[in-house]
Design an enzyme around this catalytic site. Structure first.
Site, mmCIF file in Angstrom:
data_model
loop_
_atom_site.group_PDB
_atom_site.id
_atom_site.type_symbol
_atom_site.label_atom_id
_atom_site.label_comp_id
_atom_site.label_asym_id
_atom_site.label_seq_id
_atom_site.Cartn_x
_atom_site.Cartn_y
_atom_site.Cartn_z
ATOM 1 N N GLU A 89 -10.248 74.660 -18.713
ATOM 2 C CA GLU A 89 -9.553 75.069 -19.928
ATOM 3 C C GLU A 89 -9.860 74.154 -21.108
ATOM 4 O OE1 GLU A 89 -5.653 77.490 -19.059
ATOM 5 O OE2 GLU A 89 -5.471 75.494 -18.184
ATOM 6 N N HIS A 108 -1.852 69.771 -22.237
ATOM 7 C CA HIS A 108 -1.598 71.024 -21.526
ATOM 8 C C HIS A 108 -0.968 70.683 -20.188
ATOM 9 C CE1 HIS A 108 -1.770 75.024 -20.036
ATOM 10 N NE2 HIS A 108 -2.629 74.727 -19.072
ATOM 11 N N HIS A 110 2.093 72.084 -16.922
ATOM 12 C CA HIS A 110 2.673 73.215 -16.204
ATOM 13 C C HIS A 110 4.103 72.893 -15.765
ATOM 14 C CE1 HIS A 110 -1.472 75.043 -14.837
ATOM 15 N NE2 HIS A 110 -1.463 74.694 -16.120
ATOM 16 N N HIS A 176 2.583 80.319 -17.074
ATOM 17 C CA HIS A 176 1.483 79.357 -17.047
ATOM 18 C C HIS A 176 1.971 77.937 -17.336
ATOM 19 C CE1 HIS A 176 -2.890 78.425 -18.627
ATOM 20 N NE2 HIS A 176 -2.418 77.480 -17.842
#
Length: 244
Positions: A89, A108, A110, A176
């Site tokens: 990603e 980023h 989760h 996500h």
């Protein structure tokens, strides 16, 4: 302007590695998924890469932080040697950096409670006050949701996410996780922690049969700006102390 040498970047590699550990310790990225990047110049960024001995974010070292360009190629001699590769990603990071000159760092992660709250139809709202002043202000400004639960693996999908982000510092990614962007690694991580905290509290309130309500405007007006030395520097020292 002279580009920094690999050795000059070592303190930044350490900062990013510690930030990855903070995400894991906070439960926002407690497995092998998640990454942090930092802009170095117009074409290059430091980003957590995966190597042959990948063990997860909790065990990130400075050696896992590699210099790459916006296309995912090595940003310097030897940067992707030893079996290291940028995250799938990477476009999630690079598209934010390409389009947001005010941003230097991208996180980023989760966080399970953030994902659960969003799937339950619970938005991130300013339900608290002095409990978390920076988080309250962030929530009051709005935390948008990107409706696609996809792996953001190319520029097309990343551009869709950036469009959903709409200039905000944080965007939730349905089914996500989240993306947090700021002027520094520390700020980007602390934003993610605040959003996760509000999501967790929201789930608890709803589970207890309560109803979520925004902080009254009169109370919002009374929340002071405690300044960057407290909101970021002191808060970050606390996060690092938790690691030990």
């Amino acid at each position: 302007m002279t580009s920094p040498s690999s050795t000059e970047l070592d303190p930044l590699r350490s900062t990013i590695a510690q930030a990855c550990q903070v995400l894991a310790e906070r439960g926002l990225a407690d497995g092998i998924l998640g990454h942090i990047s930092l802009r170095i110049d117009e074409r290059r960024l430091l980003v957590r890469c995966r190597g042959p001995q990948e063990r997860g974010l909790a065990f990130t070292t400075a050696d896992d932080i590699r210099l790459v360009d916006l296309d995912g190629q090595a940003g310097g001699a030897g940067e992707l040697d030893g079996g290291y590769a940028p995250p799938n990603e990477l476009p999630l990071h690079t598209e934010v950096l390409r389009t947001r000159p005010d941003i230097a760092a991208v996180v980023h992660a989760h966080p399970p409670d953030v994902v659960a709250a969003d799937l339950a139809g619970i938005t991130i709202r300013p339900i608290v006050g002095a409990f978390d002043i920076p988080g309250t202000r962030l929530a009051a400004d709005g935390v948008p949701v990107h409706p696609r639960g996809v792996l953001v693996r190319d520029r097309r999908l990343a551009a869709e996410m950036v469009a959903s982000m709409a200039g905000h510092p944080v965007v939730l990614l349905r089914a996500h996780g989240l993306t947090s962007a700021a002027a520094s690694v520390e700020e980007a991580v602390l934003q993610a922690v605040s959003v996760d905290r509000i999501a967790t509290l929201s789930l608890r309130v709803v589970s207890a049969g309560g109803e979520l309500a925004d902080l009254p405007e009169a109370d919002m007006a009374e929340l002071p700006d405690l300044g960057g030395s407290f909101n970021t520097a002191t808060a970050w020292r606390h996060e690092l102390a938790r690691l030990s």
